[in-house]
Design an enzyme around this catalytic site. Structure first.
Site, short mmCIF file in Angstrom:
data_model
loop_
_atom_site.label_atom_id
_atom_site.label_comp_id
_atom_site.label_asym_id
_atom_site.label_seq_id
_atom_site.Cartn_x
_atom_site.Cartn_y
_atom_site.Cartn_z
N ASP A 30 0.82 -1.18 -0.10
CA ASP A 30 -0.12 -0.01 0.11
C ASP A 30 0.93 1.22 0.19
O ASP A 30 1.87 1.14 0.70
CB ASP A 30 -0.86 -0.23 1.37
CG ASP A 30 -1.94 1.03 1.16
OD1 ASP A 30 -3.17 0.60 0.89
OD2 ASP A 30 -1.68 2.45 0.95
N ILE A 31 0.42 2.21 -0.77
CA ILE A 31 1.42 3.50 -1.04
C ILE A 31 1.30 4.51 0.25
O ILE A 31 2.21 5.16 0.64
CB ILE A 31 0.93 4.30 -2.11
CG1 ILE A 31 1.95 5.11 -2.57
CG2 ILE A 31 -0.48 4.98 -1.96
CD1 ILE A 31 1.63 5.60 -4.12
N ASN A 87 -13.25 -3.08 2.34
CA ASN A 87 -14.11 -1.85 2.37
C ASN A 87 -14.87 -1.92 1.23
O ASN A 87 -14.39 -2.18 0.18
CB ASN A 87 -13.24 -0.72 2.21
CG ASN A 87 -12.22 -0.69 3.45
OD1 ASN A 87 -12.64 -1.00 4.71
ND2 ASN A 87 -11.06 0.04 3.53
N HIS A 100 -10.35 -5.22 -3.33
CA HIS A 100 -8.97 -5.70 -3.07
C HIS A 100 -9.10 -5.88 -1.39
O HIS A 100 -9.84 -5.42 -0.70
CB HIS A 100 -8.07 -4.25 -3.01
CG HIS A 100 -8.67 -2.85 -2.57
ND1 HIS A 100 -9.42 -2.13 -3.27
CD2 HIS A 100 -8.38 -2.55 -1.29
CE1 HIS A 100 -9.75 -1.14 -2.46
NE2 HIS A 100 -9.36 -1.34 -1.38
N HIS A 102 -6.97 -5.70 2.10
CA HIS A 102 -5.89 -5.13 2.94
C HIS A 102 -5.43 -6.46 3.93
O HIS A 102 -6.03 -7.08 4.53
CB HIS A 102 -6.35 -4.07 3.73
CG HIS A 102 -6.82 -3.01 2.97
ND1 HIS A 102 -6.24 -1.78 2.83
CD2 HIS A 102 -8.17 -2.69 2.36
CE1 HIS A 102 -6.82 -0.86 2.21
NE2 HIS A 102 -8.13 -1.41 1.95
P1 5GP Z 1 -9.75 1.49 0.12
O1 5GP Z 1 -10.08 2.65 0.94
O2 5GP Z 1 -10.35 1.54 -1.23
O3 5GP Z 1 -10.21 0.20 0.74
O4 5GP Z 1 -8.32 1.37 0.20
C1 5GP Z 1 -7.56 1.89 -1.09
C2 5GP Z 1 -5.96 1.82 -0.74
O5 5GP Z 1 -5.38 1.95 -2.03
C3 5GP Z 1 -5.57 2.83 0.32
O6 5GP Z 1 -4.99 2.33 1.47
C4 5GP Z 1 -4.41 3.56 -0.47
O7 5GP Z 1 -3.36 3.96 0.33
C5 5GP Z 1 -3.99 2.54 -1.59
N1 5GP Z 1 -3.65 3.23 -2.58
C6 5GP Z 1 -4.12 4.19 -3.44
N2 5GP Z 1 -3.63 4.51 -4.52
C7 5GP Z 1 -2.68 3.81 -4.50
C8 5GP Z 1 -1.40 3.60 -5.46
O8 5GP Z 1 -1.42 4.46 -6.70
N3 5GP Z 1 -0.42 2.66 -5.29
C9 5GP Z 1 -0.61 1.75 -3.97
N4 5GP Z 1 0.28 1.11 -3.84
N5 5GP Z 1 -1.52 1.96 -3.17
C10 5GP Z 1 -2.58 3.00 -3.53
#
Ligand code: 5GP
Ligand code: ZN
Length: 111
Positions: A30-31, A87, A100, A102
């Site tokens: 995760d970034i 989520n 996805h 986590h």
């Molecule tokens: P969500 O809130 O949709 O469950 O989680 C999305 C996740 O994707 C977040 O934890 C966010 O930090 C991660 N994320 C968003 N953009 C990028 C990206 O460009 N690269 C990576 N490696 N992670 C990302």
């Protein structure tokens, strides 16, 4: 899917720190990590949310969990503990609309 960020990551159009890949899934760091270990495991096939995953294709979830288990061991959090979460939609906190998982660990997590 053309405009999906995670599909672009799978295709290598956007760089990522890959930790695992096979014919069905892709996993990367995760970034914006919320803990020392924060990985994302995604199906290569695009499903916007868990709601969009057909019952007949549910085997991918078992496969993702196999990968979660393997990565948890590899990243040293299998015994100390980790959290796996999905989520879904706005109130679930979903920001990226490609299904996805986590995998978060490496520190004490609170409820
Ligand atoms: P969500 O809130 O949709 O469950 O989680 C999305 C996740 O994707 C977040 O934890 C966010 O930090 C991660 N994320 C968003 N953009 C990028 C990206 O460009 N690269 C990576 N490696 N992670 C990302
Ligand atoms: Zn996608």
């Amino acid at each position: 899917m053309e405009d999906c960020l995670f599909c672009k990551i799978i295709r290598g159009e956007i760089p990522s720190e890959k930790v695992y890949e096979d014919e069905l899934v892709y996993a990367f760091k995760d970034i914006n990590p919320k803990a020392p270990v924060h990985l994302l495991i995604i199906p290569k096939k695009h499903y916007p949310t868990l709601n969009d995953l057909p019952d007949e294709e549910m085997d991918i979830i078992a496969h993702i969990h196999k990968v979660v288990k393997k990565l948890a061991a590899e990243f040293g959090v299998a015994e100390s503990g980790y959290r796996t979460l999905v989520n879904t939609n706005k109130e679930g906190g979903q920001v990226i609309f490609h299904l996805h998982y986590h995998l978060i660990g490496g520190r004490q997590l609170r409820a």
